[in-house]
Design an enzyme around this catalytic site. Structure first.
Site, mmCIF file in Angstrom:
data_model
loop_
_atom_site.group_PDB
_atom_site.id
_atom_site.type_symbol
_atom_site.label_atom_id
_atom_site.label_comp_id
_atom_site.label_asym_id
_atom_site.label_seq_id
_atom_site.Cartn_x
_atom_site.Cartn_y
_atom_site.Cartn_z
ATOM 1 N N ASP A 209 0.842 -1.189 0.000
ATOM 2 C CA ASP A 209 0.000 0.000 0.000
ATOM 3 C C ASP A 209 0.880 1.242 0.000
ATOM 4 O O ASP A 209 1.885 1.306 0.714
ATOM 5 C CB ASP A 209 -0.905 0.005 1.229
ATOM 6 C CG ASP A 209 -1.985 1.067 1.134
ATOM 7 O OD1 ASP A 209 -1.672 2.243 1.429
ATOM 8 O OD2 ASP A 209 -3.116 0.730 0.769
ATOM 9 N N GLY A 258 -8.922 -5.984 1.915
ATOM 10 C CA GLY A 258 -9.343 -4.611 1.643
ATOM 11 C C GLY A 258 -10.854 -4.497 1.610
ATOM 12 O O GLY A 258 -11.570 -5.279 2.241
ATOM 13 N N SER A 259 -11.339 -3.544 0.850
ATOM 14 C CA SER A 259 -12.773 -3.258 0.820
ATOM 15 C C SER A 259 -13.534 -4.317 0.035
ATOM 16 O O SER A 259 -12.978 -4.998 -0.842
ATOM 17 C CB SER A 259 -13.018 -1.884 0.190
ATOM 18 O OG SER A 259 -12.774 -1.934 -1.201
ATOM 19 N N GLU A 280 -10.190 -11.205 2.319
ATOM 20 C CA GLU A 280 -10.737 -10.751 3.595
ATOM 21 C C GLU A 280 -11.173 -9.312 3.401
ATOM 22 O O GLU A 280 -10.348 -8.436 3.145
ATOM 23 C CB GLU A 280 -9.740 -10.860 4.742
ATOM 24 C CG GLU A 280 -10.398 -10.499 6.068
ATOM 25 C CD GLU A 280 -9.498 -10.665 7.268
ATOM 26 O OE1 GLU A 280 -9.166 -9.642 7.898
ATOM 27 O OE2 GLU A 280 -9.111 -11.811 7.567
ATOM 28 N N LEU A 281 -12.474 -9.076 3.571
ATOM 29 C CA LEU A 281 -13.053 -7.802 3.166
ATOM 30 C C LEU A 281 -13.644 -7.071 4.376
ATOM 31 O O LEU A 281 -13.154 -7.204 5.478
ATOM 32 C CB LEU A 281 -14.100 -8.056 2.072
ATOM 33 C CG LEU A 281 -13.584 -8.923 0.900
ATOM 34 C CD1 LEU A 281 -14.687 -9.205 -0.096
ATOM 35 C CD2 LEU A 281 -12.383 -8.273 0.225
ATOM 36 N N CYS A 314 -10.595 -4.292 10.306
ATOM 37 C CA CYS A 314 -11.750 -4.938 9.690
ATOM 38 C C CYS A 314 -12.563 -5.746 10.687
ATOM 39 O O CYS A 314 -13.770 -5.929 10.500
ATOM 40 C CB CYS A 314 -11.300 -5.819 8.525
ATOM 41 S SG CYS A 314 -10.067 -7.057 8.973
#
Length: 543
Positions: A209, A258-259, A280-281, A314
């Site tokens: 990122d 992420g999203s 994994e959101l 998250c």
């Protein structure tokens, strides 16, 4: 609750860092060494290279030294180099791979102060929350270095003709794994998925990122020092919509965190190439406080689960359902514990919470809270920025009276905001917890753990913590971690956390006679004989 009184009793800020936020030991020469790990194809791409990536330090919005940005061509080149290195790595005995990972484990603990500084510089989080990343990655390194042989051991299975057919299933590496990780946990999510992929015999291309590239580059240098071959782990940096799809197009498996919206795009792109993906959101995670709960413990645990890493996690809690008979008492405990949190910015452990990571994230959190307040919700504490501490600080906020027409009700806030709701029965609490399309993490507080365990089986979530907010499940490296529904698919940790990076290969050895009729045997007699054998196996209950 007297909100005005709350605003005047805000805890004092922690000591401020140096004017430009940079840790004192980070020199320009050291930055150049780390930036050299970013893979860039230098065979003619330089004239067309994009502008370097410059992030802003969340503590004070001063620029972090830029890192080179990559192009899709750079990603292809990185994957090609990784694929070449992977062929030799796959032939390297597992014991040697494990020695490198264990050496990395030791170096990480020895030099953790350096990476703690980097994580704080790039993400703004409190030092304790940065340390949790170090502890988690060390646990992952140790676990998979010791357990990979068991997770990937060949498995003997019964052949078609018992005694004549010898069959085993083996696990082989996918090849090149792509890992796209976010800024909120740059070490844990950026490296915790890399280690099992490497131990399984793969090479890795990581998309760092842009907000937290230095943390990943520092770790890449440390792994190389621990014995990892230079080309085996490639790092690329750049604009997500440009570099991310290029990674998905170049690898044999993609691991994305992420999203939900971006995760859908990753899954669709991977599916078109018929390569696997784990995702994994997002989450809108619920916490239930039953009537019999230890109220003080539940309130303290809720504060940790909701506000750790300033709510930028998250699996953090955003919805709290409290039995109506203890609602007022629990609410008072929770508000007091929340007001006691110390906001600050310092390279030590004096602050409990840091700022939000960016102006965009701050604006998103403010929008949710302001929308709720405008539509009739009440802020029991928080609900305001703290520019006296830093430009991105926002007080941990507890909302009451949130309704379905408010953005904070069902949409993920991803900040230091939670909403309180009363309920009357356990069935009602379960219905409320299961509202929405997410299914990542949940929590139940009760002194009756048997009943709480029964309820946990009825909550739609990848993990449910009893008398803990989120850490108990996430920290259990031998158990899988992931979500359902809009919270993703696949698991990190445990057996699936490494087997997903492998393919199952069946090896069958046929002895003495071939399957099927011999050249001189009539097909009809072979079929009749085989039918008799199948009936016999059924009567003998052979599986």
């Amino acid at each position: 609750m007297n909100t005005e009184q709350d605003q005047t009793e805000a805890p004092p800020p922690a000591p401020s860092p140096a004017a430009d936020s940079r840790p004192s030991w980070v020199s320009d020469d050291l930055l150049d060494q780390w930036r050299a790990w970013i893979h860039r194809d230098r065979t003619g791409q330089e004239p067309h290279a994009p502008e370097p990536v410059t992030a802003l330090a969340p503590w004070d919005l001063t620029p972090i030294p830029p890192v080179p940005a990559c192009t899709p061509e750079d990603v292809v080149s990185a994957a090609t180099a990784a694929r070449t290195a992977q062929r030799e790595w796959a032939r390297t005995p597992l014991a040697r791979r494990a020695r490198s990972v264990l050496a990395f484990h030791d170096l990480l603990l020895e030099r953790q102060d350096q990476v703690l500084d980097l994580i704080q510089w790039e993400t703004g989080k409190a030092r304790y929350h940065a340390w949790q990343e170090v502890a988690q990655v060390a646990a992952i390194a140790r676990h998979y270095a010791r357990r990979t042989a068991r997770y990937l051991t060949p498995r003997r299975v019964r052949g078609m003709v018992p005694g004549l057919t010898k069959v085993k299933e083996v696990r082989v590496p996918k090849g090149v794994v792509g890992i796209i990780s976010p800024w909120n946990y740059p070490l844990y999510l950026g490296v915790g998925d890399v280690l099992p992929a490497l131990l399984a015999g793969n090479a890795v291309v990581s998309k760092a990122d842009s907000q937290a590239a230095l943390t990943l580059l520092w770790t890449r240098a440390l792994l190389h020092e621990a014995g990892l071959p230079a080309d085996l782990w490639q790092i690329v940096v750049g604009d997500g919509p440009v570099v991310g799809p290029a990674v998905t197009d170049a690898v044999d498996f993609v691991c994305f965190t992420g999203s939900t919206a971006t995760g859908r795009g990753v899954a669709e792109r991977a599916a078109r190439r018929l390569v696997g993906a784990s995702l994994e959101l997002g989450g809108k995670n619920p916490l239930i406080v039953r009537e019999d709960a230890d109220i003080a413990a539940a309130a303290a645990g809720t504060v940790v689960a909701a506000f750790a890493n300033t709510g930028q996690m998250c699996i953090h809690i955003e919805r709290v359902y409290v039995h109506e008979k203890i609602y007022d008492t629990f609410r008072d405990h929770l508000v007091r514990a929340t007001r006691a949190l110390r906001l600050g910015r310092s390279y030590d452990y004096t602050a409990d919470l840091g700022p939000l990571v960016s102006p965009v994230q701050l604006a998103a959190v403010r929008a949710h809270v302001d929308d709720a307040l405008a539509k009739g919700a009440k802020a029991l504490t928080g609900g305001r920025t703290r520019p006296d501490i830093g430009p991105l600080f926002y007080e941990p906020t507890i909302l009451e009276g949130v309704t379905a027409d408010m953005d904070a009700c069902a949409s993920e806030t991803f900040g230091p905001v939670l909403a309180l709701y009363p309920y009357a029965t356990d069935d009602e609490a379960l219905d409320l917890a299961n509202q929405g399309t997410y299914g990542l993490s949940a929590s139940i507080w009760s002194t009756d753990t048997r009943e709480a365990t029964r309820m946990a089986g009825l909550i739609r979530a990848g993990s449910v913590n009893i008398n803990d907010g989120a850490a108990a499940a996430a920290g259990s490296i031998e158990a899988g971690m992931g979500g359902t529904g809009d919270s993703g698919l696949g698991r990190r940790h445990g057996a699936e956390g490494i087997r997903k990076y492998t393919e199952s290969r069946t090896i069958a050895v046929q002895r003495l006679m071939p399957l099927g009729p011999s050249p001189r045997q009539p097909v009809e007699s072979f079929v009749a004989r085989t039918n008799s054998q199948l009936s016999l196996l059924r009567r003998l209950r052979v599986r």
